[in-house]
Design an enzyme around this catalytic site. Sequence first.
Site, PDB file in Angstrom:
ATOM      1  N   VAL A 141       0.859  -1.189   0.000  1.00  0.00           N
ATOM      2  CA  VAL A 141       0.000   0.000   0.000  1.00  0.00           C
ATOM      3  C   VAL A 141       0.899   1.243   0.000  1.00  0.00           C
ATOM      4  O   VAL A 141       1.930   1.285   0.689  1.00  0.00           O
ATOM      5  CB  VAL A 141      -0.921  -0.020   1.246  1.00  0.00           C
ATOM      6  CG1 VAL A 141      -1.757   1.259   1.331  1.00  0.00           C
ATOM      7  CG2 VAL A 141      -1.834  -1.249   1.208  1.00  0.00           C
ATOM      8  N   LYS A 143       3.679   3.748  -0.911  1.00  0.00           N
ATOM      9  CA  LYS A 143       5.005   3.604  -1.517  1.00  0.00           C
ATOM     10  C   LYS A 143       5.578   2.191  -1.404  1.00  0.00           C
ATOM     11  O   LYS A 143       6.608   1.886  -1.993  1.00  0.00           O
ATOM     12  CB  LYS A 143       5.961   4.604  -0.876  1.00  0.00           C
ATOM     13  CG  LYS A 143       5.609   6.047  -1.214  1.00  0.00           C
ATOM     14  CD  LYS A 143       6.672   6.998  -0.719  1.00  0.00           C
ATOM     15  CE  LYS A 143       6.303   8.449  -1.065  1.00  0.00           C
ATOM     16  NZ  LYS A 143       7.105   9.412  -0.339  1.00  0.00           N
ATOM     17  N   ASP A 229       5.539  -9.821   5.075  1.00  0.00           N
ATOM     18  CA  ASP A 229       5.820  -8.405   4.808  1.00  0.00           C
ATOM     19  C   ASP A 229       6.363  -8.259   3.392  1.00  0.00           C
ATOM     20  O   ASP A 229       7.173  -9.092   2.951  1.00  0.00           O
ATOM     21  CB  ASP A 229       6.900  -7.895   5.779  1.00  0.00           C
ATOM     22  CG  ASP A 229       6.292  -7.305   7.041  1.00  0.00           C
ATOM     23  OD1 ASP A 229       5.078  -7.460   7.256  1.00  0.00           O
ATOM     24  OD2 ASP A 229       7.056  -6.672   7.819  1.00  0.00           O
ATOM     25  N   ASP A 231       8.268  -5.689   2.217  1.00  0.00           N
ATOM     26  CA  ASP A 231       9.593  -5.054   2.106  1.00  0.00           C
ATOM     27  C   ASP A 231      10.679  -6.086   2.441  1.00  0.00           C
ATOM     28  O   ASP A 231      11.549  -5.853   3.282  1.00  0.00           O
ATOM     29  CB  ASP A 231       9.679  -3.832   3.036  1.00  0.00           C
ATOM     30  CG  ASP A 231       9.286  -4.135   4.458  1.00  0.00           C
ATOM     31  OD1 ASP A 231       8.326  -4.903   4.665  1.00  0.00           O
ATOM     32  OD2 ASP A 231       9.948  -3.617   5.387  1.00  0.00           O
ATOM     33  N   PRO A 252      14.139 -11.645  14.397  1.00  0.00           N
ATOM     34  CA  PRO A 252      15.600 -11.651  14.315  1.00  0.00           C
ATOM     35  C   PRO A 252      16.276 -10.728  15.330  1.00  0.00           C
ATOM     36  O   PRO A 252      17.475 -10.883  15.614  1.00  0.00           O
ATOM     37  CB  PRO A 252      15.882 -11.171  12.888  1.00  0.00           C
ATOM     38  CG  PRO A 252      14.650 -10.445  12.473  1.00  0.00           C
ATOM     39  CD  PRO A 252      13.514 -11.118  13.180  1.00  0.00           C
ATOM     40  N   GLY A 253      15.505  -9.793  15.876  1.00  0.00           N
ATOM     41  CA  GLY A 253      16.125  -8.845  16.810  1.00  0.00           C
ATOM     42  C   GLY A 253      16.141  -9.319  18.258  1.00  0.00           C
ATOM     43  O   GLY A 253      16.812  -8.714  19.103  1.00  0.00           O
ATOM     44  N   TYR A 254      15.418 -10.384  18.584  1.00  0.00           N
ATOM     45  CA  TYR A 254      15.243 -10.714  20.014  1.00  0.00           C
ATOM     46  C   TYR A 254      15.405 -12.188  20.372  1.00  0.00           C
ATOM     47  O   TYR A 254      15.082 -12.571  21.486  1.00  0.00           O
ATOM     48  CB  TYR A 254      13.837 -10.257  20.464  1.00  0.00           C
ATOM     49  CG  TYR A 254      13.583  -8.790  20.205  1.00  0.00           C
ATOM     50  CD1 TYR A 254      14.050  -7.807  21.080  1.00  0.00           C
ATOM     51  CD2 TYR A 254      12.896  -8.377  19.068  1.00  0.00           C
ATOM     52  CE1 TYR A 254      13.838  -6.464  20.827  1.00  0.00           C
ATOM     53  CE2 TYR A 254      12.681  -7.034  18.798  1.00  0.00           C
ATOM     54  CZ  TYR A 254      13.156  -6.081  19.681  1.00  0.00           C
ATOM     55  OH  TYR A 254      12.955  -4.753  19.424  1.00  0.00           O
ATOM     56  N   GLU A 321       1.432  -6.907  15.716  1.00  0.00           N
ATOM     57  CA  GLU A 321       2.517  -7.794  16.157  1.00  0.00           C
ATOM     58  C   GLU A 321       2.409  -8.059  17.673  1.00  0.00           C
ATOM     59  O   GLU A 321       2.675  -9.175  18.132  1.00  0.00           O
ATOM     60  CB  GLU A 321       3.873  -7.165  15.822  1.00  0.00           C
ATOM     61  CG  GLU A 321       5.055  -8.053  16.155  1.00  0.00           C
ATOM     62  CD  GLU A 321       6.380  -7.432  15.712  1.00  0.00           C
ATOM     63  OE1 GLU A 321       6.867  -7.753  14.619  1.00  0.00           O
ATOM     64  OE2 GLU A 321       6.923  -6.611  16.483  1.00  0.00           O
TER      65      GLU A 321
HETATM   66  C1  UD2 Z   1       7.361  -4.643  12.008  1.00  0.00           C
HETATM   67  C2  UD2 Z   1       6.891  -5.983  11.468  1.00  0.00           C
HETATM   68  C3  UD2 Z   1       5.607  -5.789  10.729  1.00  0.00           C
HETATM   69  C4  UD2 Z   1       4.561  -5.179  11.638  1.00  0.00           C
HETATM   70  C5  UD2 Z   1       5.105  -3.909  12.253  1.00  0.00           C
HETATM   71  C6  UD2 Z   1       4.213  -3.381  13.339  1.00  0.00           C
HETATM   72  C7  UD2 Z   1       8.671  -7.518  10.946  1.00  0.00           C
HETATM   73  C8  UD2 Z   1       9.841  -7.758  10.112  1.00  0.00           C
HETATM   74  N1  UD2 Z   1       7.933  -6.456  10.610  1.00  0.00           N
HETATM   75  O1  UD2 Z   1       7.754  -3.974  10.816  1.00  0.00           O
HETATM   76  O2  UD2 Z   1       5.105  -6.994  10.199  1.00  0.00           O
HETATM   77  O3  UD2 Z   1       4.198  -6.120  12.624  1.00  0.00           O
HETATM   78  O4  UD2 Z   1       6.361  -4.086  12.840  1.00  0.00           O
HETATM   79  O5  UD2 Z   1       3.024  -2.917  12.843  1.00  0.00           O
HETATM   80  O6  UD2 Z   1       8.391  -8.242  11.843  1.00  0.00           O
HETATM   81  N2  UD2 Z   1       2.661  -1.584   4.684  1.00  0.00           N
HETATM   82  C9  UD2 Z   1       2.299  -1.020   3.448  1.00  0.00           C
HETATM   83  N3  UD2 Z   1       2.315   0.321   3.339  1.00  0.00           N
HETATM   84  C10 UD2 Z   1       2.663   1.168   4.349  1.00  0.00           C
HETATM   85  C11 UD2 Z   1       3.031   0.587   5.583  1.00  0.00           C
HETATM   86  C12 UD2 Z   1       3.019  -0.793   5.712  1.00  0.00           C
HETATM   87  O7  UD2 Z   1       1.988  -1.732   2.508  1.00  0.00           O
HETATM   88  O8  UD2 Z   1       2.664   2.381   4.148  1.00  0.00           O
HETATM   89  C13 UD2 Z   1       2.607  -3.057   4.830  1.00  0.00           C
HETATM   90  C14 UD2 Z   1       3.771  -3.715   4.125  1.00  0.00           C
HETATM   91  O9  UD2 Z   1       3.384  -4.998   3.700  1.00  0.00           O
HETATM   92  C15 UD2 Z   1       4.804  -3.828   5.202  1.00  0.00           C
HETATM   93  C16 UD2 Z   1       3.928  -4.142   6.409  1.00  0.00           C
HETATM   94  O10 UD2 Z   1       2.736  -3.402   6.209  1.00  0.00           O
HETATM   95  O11 UD2 Z   1       5.736  -4.846   4.901  1.00  0.00           O
HETATM   96  C17 UD2 Z   1       4.540  -3.776   7.776  1.00  0.00           C
HETATM   97  O12 UD2 Z   1       4.921  -2.431   7.800  1.00  0.00           O
HETATM   98  P1  UD2 Z   1       6.429  -2.013   8.061  1.00  0.00           P
HETATM   99  O13 UD2 Z   1       7.305  -2.905   7.291  1.00  0.00           O
HETATM  100  O14 UD2 Z   1       6.587  -0.567   7.836  1.00  0.00           O
HETATM  101  O15 UD2 Z   1       6.567  -2.323   9.590  1.00  0.00           O
HETATM  102  P2  UD2 Z   1       7.921  -2.522  10.447  1.00  0.00           P
HETATM  103  O16 UD2 Z   1       9.117  -2.406   9.586  1.00  0.00           O
HETATM  104  O17 UD2 Z   1       7.852  -1.649  11.631  1.00  0.00           O
END
Ligand code: UD2
Length: 372
Positions: A141, A143, A229, A231, A252-254, A321
């Site tokens: 969703v 970017k 996810d 990314d 992987p962090g904990y 999460e």
């Molecule tokens: C962590 C978790 C993630 C989620 C989040 C808390 C891992 C590696 N990642 O990642 O799964 O639990 O913490 O909410 O454990 N997304 C979009 N557009 C956006 C934002 C998010 O498509 O603008 C989707 C996308 O699939 C992304 C996922 O939501 O991979 C999780 O978002 P994130 O990667 O920004 O979250 P992050 O890195 O904090």
Amino acid sequence: MQREPVVVQSQRARARSGTRPAHLHFLVDDQLTGPELRGWLGMERVTRKAVAVILLAGLLLGVLHYYTLSNRTESLGEETKISADSSLRYKQPSVVHGRTDVVSVTPWLAPVVWEGTFYPVLIDSIYQRQNVSIAATVFAVGKYVQFLKNFLETAEQFFFVGFDVHVYVFTDQPDAIPDVRIADGRQLTVRSVPSSNRWQEISARRMELIQALIEETLLAHADYIFCLDVDSKFHGRWGAESLSGLVAVLHPGYYEDGRSRLPYERRPQSRAYMAPEDGDFYYCGGAFGGSVQEVLLLTQTCRHNFEADAREGIEAAWQEESHLNKYMWIHKPTKVLSPEYLWQDFHPRDPKMHIIRFSGVVKNYADIRPNV
Ligand code: UD2
């Protein structure tokens, strides 16, 4: 000459006593005459017929039993032939030698999957015989659509290769889906979802949308599901060794930290609350799965608790999460995947990771998220 007293009981008397004297034959042959004797001779004929019928039935049953058994043995023979297939020729497993640097079973006896704890060819052949179908969900969703190409292309190379795989992409920009070649036996479906100006909501609403997908489609069309996810990309095999009822991935962090350092939700007002003395491991929200039935229960619960929290003005520290970790504390996962199954590229490589199968790419949050 006075007749000797007849020792035989009348039919009624026999019926009452329920016994028949052992010497009856002799008495009937030697001493009975008239209607009583005819009665007894008739009875004898009936008894002989009954015995003959019982013997015949017994014989038939015996023959039937013999054929059933031999058929079963023949079909077992077929199975034995299949299991002797060359794909199942593998190194003899050992119960005294194996990996000693990591733990490969939880205290509730769920496997913890690390490289070297399973034979890929063996485990694939077991599940291929069951014709399992696997669904995967990924959200792109805003970017985050920029990550899709890498994700989808590497999934083709490494994710359940040779299996019936259906990837569901959820996006607010269906026209921006990259053109990726999908192998035979694999499918890709795009579903439209609304955008949001909060990344927390995009991430957390995945539970609700996955729940709907399972209810509407997957219960009838898939056996297992993994929710991943976007990314991230695949670098190594992710296959049937990951299949089980409820599957969680060690964050992987904990994975080496004690409870006090795990980033669970610590405010008792939230339904995701974990007390200091609670918790097994910290699992990531970026990869989880299992049978469609189990994941349906998980998504229903996490969505319900997230929304109930929101109505009371609280959002758990790590959104869905945090709720996932609470769920896995109460409903233990039946299989735990090591951090090989979701590494993060910014971490230095740990020698315990003999392989990285899937990992989150390095990203600049400020550039890609709709809010900070
Ligand atoms: C962590 C978790 C993630 C989620 C989040 C808390 C891992 C590696 N990642 O990642 O799964 O639990 O913490 O909410 O454990 N997304 C979009 N557009 C956006 C934002 C998010 O498509 O603008 C989707 C996308 O699939 C992304 C996922 O939501 O991979 C999780 O978002 P994130 O990667 O920004 O979250 P992050 O890195 O904090």
